[in-house]
Design a protein around this motif. Sequence first.
Motif, PDB file in Angstrom:
ATOM      1  N   ARG A 116     -10.167   5.012   6.415  1.00 40.86           N
ATOM      2  CA  ARG A 116     -10.574   6.016   5.426  1.00 40.86           C
ATOM      3  C   ARG A 116      -9.553   6.117   4.297  1.00 40.86           C
ATOM      4  O   ARG A 116      -9.908   6.247   3.136  1.00 40.86           O
ATOM      5  N   LEU A 117      -8.286   6.057   4.659  1.00 40.63           N
ATOM      6  CA  LEU A 117      -7.236   6.083   3.650  1.00 40.63           C
ATOM      7  C   LEU A 117      -7.245   4.803   2.813  1.00 40.63           C
ATOM      8  O   LEU A 117      -6.943   4.819   1.615  1.00 40.63           O
ATOM      9  N   LEU A 118      -7.617   3.701   3.420  1.00 37.57           N
ATOM     10  CA  LEU A 118      -7.629   2.404   2.749  1.00 37.57           C
ATOM     11  C   LEU A 118      -8.765   2.260   1.735  1.00 37.57           C
ATOM     12  O   LEU A 118      -8.657   1.491   0.780  1.00 37.57           O
ATOM     13  N   SER A 119      -9.833   3.000   1.922  1.00 30.29           N
ATOM     14  CA  SER A 119     -11.047   2.806   1.131  1.00 30.29           C
ATOM     15  C   SER A 119     -10.819   2.706  -0.381  1.00 30.29           C
ATOM     16  O   SER A 119     -11.300   1.764  -1.001  1.00 30.29           O
ATOM     17  N   PRO A 120     -10.087   3.625  -1.013  1.00 28.96           N
ATOM     18  CA  PRO A 120      -9.926   3.503  -2.479  1.00 28.96           C
ATOM     19  C   PRO A 120      -9.167   2.251  -2.911  1.00 28.96           C
ATOM     20  O   PRO A 120      -9.199   1.878  -4.082  1.00 28.96           O
ATOM     21  N   PHE A 121      -8.502   1.614  -1.972  1.00 30.93           N
ATOM     22  CA  PHE A 121      -7.685   0.439  -2.272  1.00 30.93           C
ATOM     23  C   PHE A 121      -8.324  -0.858  -1.793  1.00 30.93           C
ATOM     24  O   PHE A 121      -7.700  -1.919  -1.844  1.00 30.93           O
ATOM     25  N   PHE A 122      -9.552  -0.779  -1.323  1.00 26.83           N
ATOM     26  CA  PHE A 122     -10.213  -1.918  -0.672  1.00 26.83           C
ATOM     27  C   PHE A 122     -10.235  -3.185  -1.521  1.00 26.83           C
ATOM     28  O   PHE A 122     -10.161  -4.292  -0.992  1.00 26.83           O
ATOM     29  N   LEU A 123     -10.323  -3.074  -2.819  1.00 26.78           N
ATOM     30  CA  LEU A 123     -10.423  -4.255  -3.673  1.00 26.78           C
ATOM     31  C   LEU A 123      -9.083  -4.926  -3.937  1.00 26.78           C
ATOM     32  O   LEU A 123      -9.037  -6.018  -4.517  1.00 26.78           O
ATOM     33  N   LEU A 124      -7.995  -4.310  -3.492  1.00 31.05           N
ATOM     34  CA  LEU A 124      -6.661  -4.855  -3.749  1.00 31.05           C
ATOM     35  C   LEU A 124      -6.260  -5.895  -2.694  1.00 31.05           C
ATOM     36  O   LEU A 124      -6.576  -5.745  -1.513  1.00 31.05           O
ATOM     37  N   PRO A 125      -5.533  -6.923  -3.099  1.00 36.81           N
ATOM     38  CA  PRO A 125      -5.059  -7.918  -2.141  1.00 36.81           C
ATOM     39  C   PRO A 125      -4.229  -7.315  -0.999  1.00 36.81           C
ATOM     40  O   PRO A 125      -4.282  -7.810   0.128  1.00 36.81           O
TER      41      PRO A 125
ATOM     42  N   ARG B 177       1.175   7.999   2.162  1.00 40.08           N
ATOM     43  CA  ARG B 177       0.450   8.411   3.371  1.00 40.08           C
ATOM     44  C   ARG B 177       0.176   7.239   4.318  1.00 40.08           C
ATOM     45  O   ARG B 177      -0.226   7.443   5.460  1.00 40.08           O
ATOM     46  N   PHE B 178       0.423   6.017   3.860  1.00 38.67           N
ATOM     47  CA  PHE B 178       0.287   4.846   4.738  1.00 38.67           C
ATOM     48  C   PHE B 178       1.489   4.686   5.671  1.00 38.67           C
ATOM     49  O   PHE B 178       1.423   3.926   6.635  1.00 38.67           O
ATOM     50  N   ALA B 179       2.581   5.386   5.410  1.00 36.10           N
ATOM     51  CA  ALA B 179       3.835   5.217   6.157  1.00 36.10           C
ATOM     52  C   ALA B 179       3.691   5.348   7.675  1.00 36.10           C
ATOM     53  O   ALA B 179       4.230   4.519   8.414  1.00 36.10           O
TER      54      ALA B 179
ATOM     55  N   LEU C  37       0.826  -1.211   0.000  1.00 33.09           N
ATOM     56  CA  LEU C  37       0.000   0.000   0.000  1.00 33.09           C
ATOM     57  C   LEU C  37       0.860   1.261   0.000  1.00 33.09           C
ATOM     58  O   LEU C  37       0.514   2.252  -0.637  1.00 33.09           O
ATOM     59  N   ARG C  38       1.991   1.217   0.701  1.00 32.72           N
ATOM     60  CA  ARG C  38       2.901   2.372   0.734  1.00 32.72           C
ATOM     61  C   ARG C  38       3.448   2.681  -0.651  1.00 32.72           C
ATOM     62  O   ARG C  38       3.728   3.833  -0.960  1.00 32.72           O
ATOM     63  N   LYS C  39       3.633   1.666  -1.479  1.00 33.26           N
ATOM     64  CA  LYS C  39       4.100   1.887  -2.848  1.00 33.26           C
ATOM     65  C   LYS C  39       3.063   2.670  -3.650  1.00 33.26           C
ATOM     66  O   LYS C  39       3.405   3.414  -4.566  1.00 33.26           O
ATOM     67  N   LEU C  40       1.798   2.500  -3.286  1.00 31.95           N
ATOM     68  CA  LEU C  40       0.713   3.185  -3.981  1.00 31.95           C
ATOM     69  C   LEU C  40       0.434   4.566  -3.400  1.00 31.95           C
ATOM     70  O   LEU C  40      -0.009   5.467  -4.114  1.00 31.95           O
ATOM     71  N   ASN C  41       0.659   4.713  -2.091  1.00 34.58           N
ATOM     72  CA  ASN C  41       0.381   5.987  -1.423  1.00 34.58           C
ATOM     73  C   ASN C  41       1.256   6.061  -0.163  1.00 34.58           C
ATOM     74  O   ASN C  41       1.051   5.301   0.782  1.00 34.58           O
TER      75      ASN C  41
END
Length: 175
Positions: free
Chosen positions: A100-109, A62-64, A56-60
């Motif tokens: 909330r930050l995870l929501s757009p990525f919810f469908l990803l493994p 802000r997860f750091a 997820l950090r590779k994608l955004n």
Amino acid sequence: MATDLAKQLEKLRQADHAGIVLPKNTKASFLFDARQAAELDLQTIHSLGLNGLAELRKLNERFAPFEKTLFGTTAKSVDRELQTKEANEKLDQVLDQFLRLLSPFFLLPAAHKALEYLIRRYKIHEYNVDSIFACILPFHETNFFVRMVLLMKLDRTRWHFLSGVRKSQAALKRS
């Protein structure tokens, strides 16, 4: 001292009766069936969650910050049922931010791996139902939504109307 211990024991008793009843030797899980999940120790689930967080950090980026808070090595020893109300409120705020930050990525493994850890470590499926729905509601037409609803404690929440999703195990349609 004895009264603190009594309060903690009462919290544990209430938590046992308040959650979703699972058969013995099972654990709630988003990725695995309940028996498989019970065979996986917290360290394995933590590694899985860290792997998902790294993806997820590779994608955004802000997860750091969550690597040190929710996914840190000290977090493995947190038992939210024994924490103070104030500590749980702070934890809930951090979990809400993450979801909330995870929501757009919810469908990803990667998101599923992170959720697996949060379910096991923090019991978000019991204590953070509103935050989970804020994360997953846009995906109500997916099987991943159904899978999460099957895990969650919906009784006496504003989401109890979704109990039908549990019975049918079918995603909600827009119409």
